[in-house]
Write a protein that holds these residues in place. Structure first.
Motif, short mmCIF file in Angstrom:
data_model
loop_
_atom_site.label_atom_id
_atom_site.label_comp_id
_atom_site.label_asym_id
_atom_site.label_seq_id
_atom_site.Cartn_x
_atom_site.Cartn_y
_atom_site.Cartn_z
N HIS A 1 15.14 -54.55 -18.29
CA HIS A 1 14.69 -53.67 -19.37
C HIS A 1 13.22 -53.94 -19.67
O HIS A 1 12.85 -54.27 -20.80
N TRP B 1 16.65 -51.07 -28.61
CA TRP B 1 15.66 -51.93 -29.26
C TRP B 1 16.12 -52.34 -30.66
O TRP B 1 15.98 -53.50 -31.06
N GLU C 1 14.01 -58.04 -29.02
CA GLU C 1 12.99 -58.42 -28.03
C GLU C 1 13.35 -58.09 -26.58
O GLU C 1 12.51 -57.61 -25.83
N THR D 1 14.71 -55.64 -25.21
CA THR D 1 14.53 -54.23 -24.85
C THR D 1 13.31 -53.61 -25.50
O THR D 1 13.11 -52.39 -25.40
N ARG D 2 12.48 -54.43 -26.16
CA ARG D 2 11.32 -53.88 -26.85
C ARG D 2 10.34 -53.22 -25.89
O ARG D 2 9.81 -52.13 -26.14
N PHE E 1 11.58 -49.76 -24.68
CA PHE E 1 11.38 -48.71 -25.67
C PHE E 1 9.90 -48.36 -25.81
O PHE E 1 9.53 -47.19 -25.86
N SER F 1 6.15 -50.46 -32.07
CA SER F 1 7.13 -51.50 -31.70
C SER F 1 6.47 -52.66 -30.98
O SER F 1 6.92 -53.81 -31.08
N ARG G 1 13.44 -53.02 -37.61
CA ARG G 1 13.37 -52.14 -36.44
C ARG G 1 14.00 -50.79 -36.73
O ARG G 1 13.48 -49.74 -36.33
#
Length: 602
Positions: free
Chosen positions: A189, A226, A231, A233-234, A237, A287, A298
């Motif tokens: 990711h 996210w 973190e 998958t940040r 995104f 983000s 988030r």
């Protein structure tokens, strides 16, 4: 049957599994491709420029005009009076077709255009197959990837949308959306996957807005991952939002004249849609700066970005909330749009064309259910199965209201069918597995293949002769040779049924009153009203400056179903102000085209 199949795939426990043999797998793939691109289908397009759909004819007209010197930013069709109708189609689709024609001209001369129309869909299918193969291979393995490509050749709408002569934009859009989805399905990711998914989403939007529900779903998936995971998958995104927010405006500027950058269009990429993309880009950038945000933080940031996007869209283009055709008159909506095949709901087609739905809707439904079930059962690949099932459900929901929702949806059917077939074969070979479980696995795999459903539908139609629909003689009117005599007449304006417009533009030098595109509202309305009565026909012909009246009398010829058209075709109506023009054909069968010259002084 299951026992016989077991004997074929398990003759010797020590032997190599039949469907693990690359030669057998590639043989299946090549046989499937041969079924899609047989010599007869390709030669039919090359020899007669017989194209599957009106949109294919118009696309080729647009490409021809571009090669003849019409400006890159000028996408109007100037042979649609009075001023020429602006098309909302993307030049990004015209470009590779035009390049292929230029490459073929030194070798093929005047036939380069027809050869390109026959070859381009096969090249597009090759791109789709490569994307599908690599995605499934990385997720499920090489065997399942080859089975997925084979399943694609057995998927009805894939075969239709990538058929020889099918030069419309759907094939490239399918490739873009499938690639986007596969980027999100990957186990990694990272920023690269997010950037690729966002860029492909931007490309899809630049080609056309039909895949907007899938892109919105992808954005929600990236944002949701996210919000929940933080973190890990940040970067996915952020990459998705940034690539979409930057890529969509860049592609918009590439194919739109600077003077039209501020013009709102509900049916194509324009300021309101660009605002949504920009809002996604801003949220993605935010983000990156919010690495230490908690889950509620988030969620608040993503919700704020979504609210900003919606509020801006409503302020910029409130009319677009009513859909892509907000200004369409009721007459045109009822008599034309409501009869366009791809715009019709499932319940209408179920009554009128059940075989079509059996071969298209049911495989997608089976694939969606199977993917969602496997998302629960297969923890290792839960993300891939869940996203595949989710995208299929999004497409099926759209398709219930409009059949064209299946066009992009069908891209995901082979993605599920390949691994499902691989699992079915594995279960058939697995010692100790119950026959019932093996049978269910085999049936589930076969049920994702649209051609299996078509065979069942064909058997049902043969058992009930009254269920068969009318034959389609449309090509006897629209192929190039069928219009040769009409093309030889002095250039003028043709008043004809709306669906004949693109073929007339492609195969003759004439202007046409109407073509089946919603930005040609004046022409469509004239084409509908003209055949209501003889007085209407004469009035519209005079008002639109028509020099010729053209009808198609072939079965399934789509001529207006009214006394005026029937009277003209049958010879029962012989107006003094119309002069019949003899039309012959170079086709082996009789042409269904009928032509009359308007005599304004009589």
């Amino acid at each position: 049957m299951i026992a016989a199949f077991q004997a074929l795939v398990r003759p010797n426990p020590a032997a190599r599994p039949l469907l693990d043999n690359p030669i057998v797998l590639w043989g299946l793939v090549l046989a499937g491709i041969g079924g899609l691109y047989g010599q007869a289908a390709i030669l039919d397009v090359v020899r007669t420029l017989r194209l599957p759909d009106t949109d294919d004819a118009m696309r080729l007209v647009q490409v021809r005009d571009l090669l003849a010197g019409q400006g890159w930013f000028d996408v109007a069709q100037h042979r649609l009076p009075p001023e020429g109708a602006s098309m909302h189609w993307s030049r990004l689709v015209d470009l590779p077709i035009a390049a292929l024609i230029l490459l073929l001209r030194p070798l093929a001369g005047a036939r380069a255009e027809a050869i390109a129309a026959a070859l381009w869909p096969a090249l597009a299918f090759g791109l789709y197959a490569v994307i599908l193969y690599r995605g499934v291979r990385d997720l499920f393995g090489r065997r399942d990837a080859l089975l997925a490509v084979f399943a694609a050749t057995q998927t009805v709408l894939i075969g239709a949308l990538f058929a020889p002569g099918r030069v419309d934009h759907h094939s490239l859009q399918i490739c873009a959306v499938l690639g986007m989805a596969l980027c999100l399905m990957r186990t990694r990711h990272g920023l690269r996957e997010g950037l690729a998914a966002g860029a492909l989403s931007a490309l899809s939007l630049a080609i056309g807005l039909e895949a907007l529900p899938f892109i919105a779903a992808a954005g929600l998936v990236a944002a949701g991952a996210w919000i929940v995971a933080g973190e890990p998958t940040r970067r996915l995104f952020a990459g998705f939002g940034l690539a979409l927010g930057i890529g969509a405006p860049a592609l918009f500027a590439l194919q739109t004249a600077p003077g039209a950058w501020g013009a709102t269009a509900c049916d194509a990429l324009s300021p309101p849609w660009l605002w949504l993309c920009a809002a996604g880009g801003l949220t993605g950038a935010a983000s990156l700066l919010g690495a230490r945000l908690s889950g509620p933080g988030r969620l608040a940031l993503a919700a704020g970005g979504g609210a900003l996007a919606v509020a801006g869209f409503v302020l910029i283009a409130p009319s677009c909330l009513a859909g892509p055709f907000p200004d369409m008159p009721d007459l045109v909506r009822r008599e034309w749009l409501g009869r366009v095949h791809e715009m019709r709901p499932v319940w209408t087609l179920l009554r009128e064309q059940p075989a079509l739905l059996m071969g298209t809707f049911l495989p997608a439904l089976v694939a969606a259910v199977a993917a969602l079930v496997l998302a629960v059962a297969d923890a290792e690949r839960r993300r891939a199965w869940g996203l595949a099932g989710g995208f299929l459900c999004v497409g099926l929901a759209v398709a219930v209201l409009q059949f064209r929702g299946l066009y992009v949806t069908t891209a995901f059917v082979p993605l599920v069918a390949g691994p499902l077939l691989g699992r079915a074969v594995a279960l058939l070979r697995e010692p100790g597995t119950t026959t019932r479980r093996q049978g269910l696995a085999l049936l589930a795999g076969l049920a994702t293949l649209g051609k299996v459903w078509l065979i069942l539908a064909t058997l049902a139609v043969r058992a009930d002769p009254e269920a068969s629909g009318p034959s389609d003689g449309w090509s006897s009117c629209t192929a190039g040779p069928a219009m040769a005599d009409l093309a030889a007449l002095p250039p003028g304006t043709v008043l004809a049924p709306v669906d004949l417009g693109p073929s007339l533009l492609l195969n003759t030098p004439h202007r046409v009153v109407a073509a089946p595109y919603h930005r040609n509202i004046v022409g469509i309305q004239a084409g509908i009203e003209a055949f209501g009565s003889e007085e209407s026909l004469r009035g519209v012909a005079a008002a639109r400056g028509a020099d010729y009246i053209v009808l198609c009398r072939a079965p399934g010829g789509r001529s207006p179903d009214g006394p005026v058209a029937r009277g003209l075709l049958d010879g029962a109506l012989v107006p003094s102000w119309l002069e019949p023009v003899p039309v012959q054909t170079m086709l082996p069968q009789t042409s269904g085209l009928r032509v009359w010259r308007v005599q304004p002084g009589r």
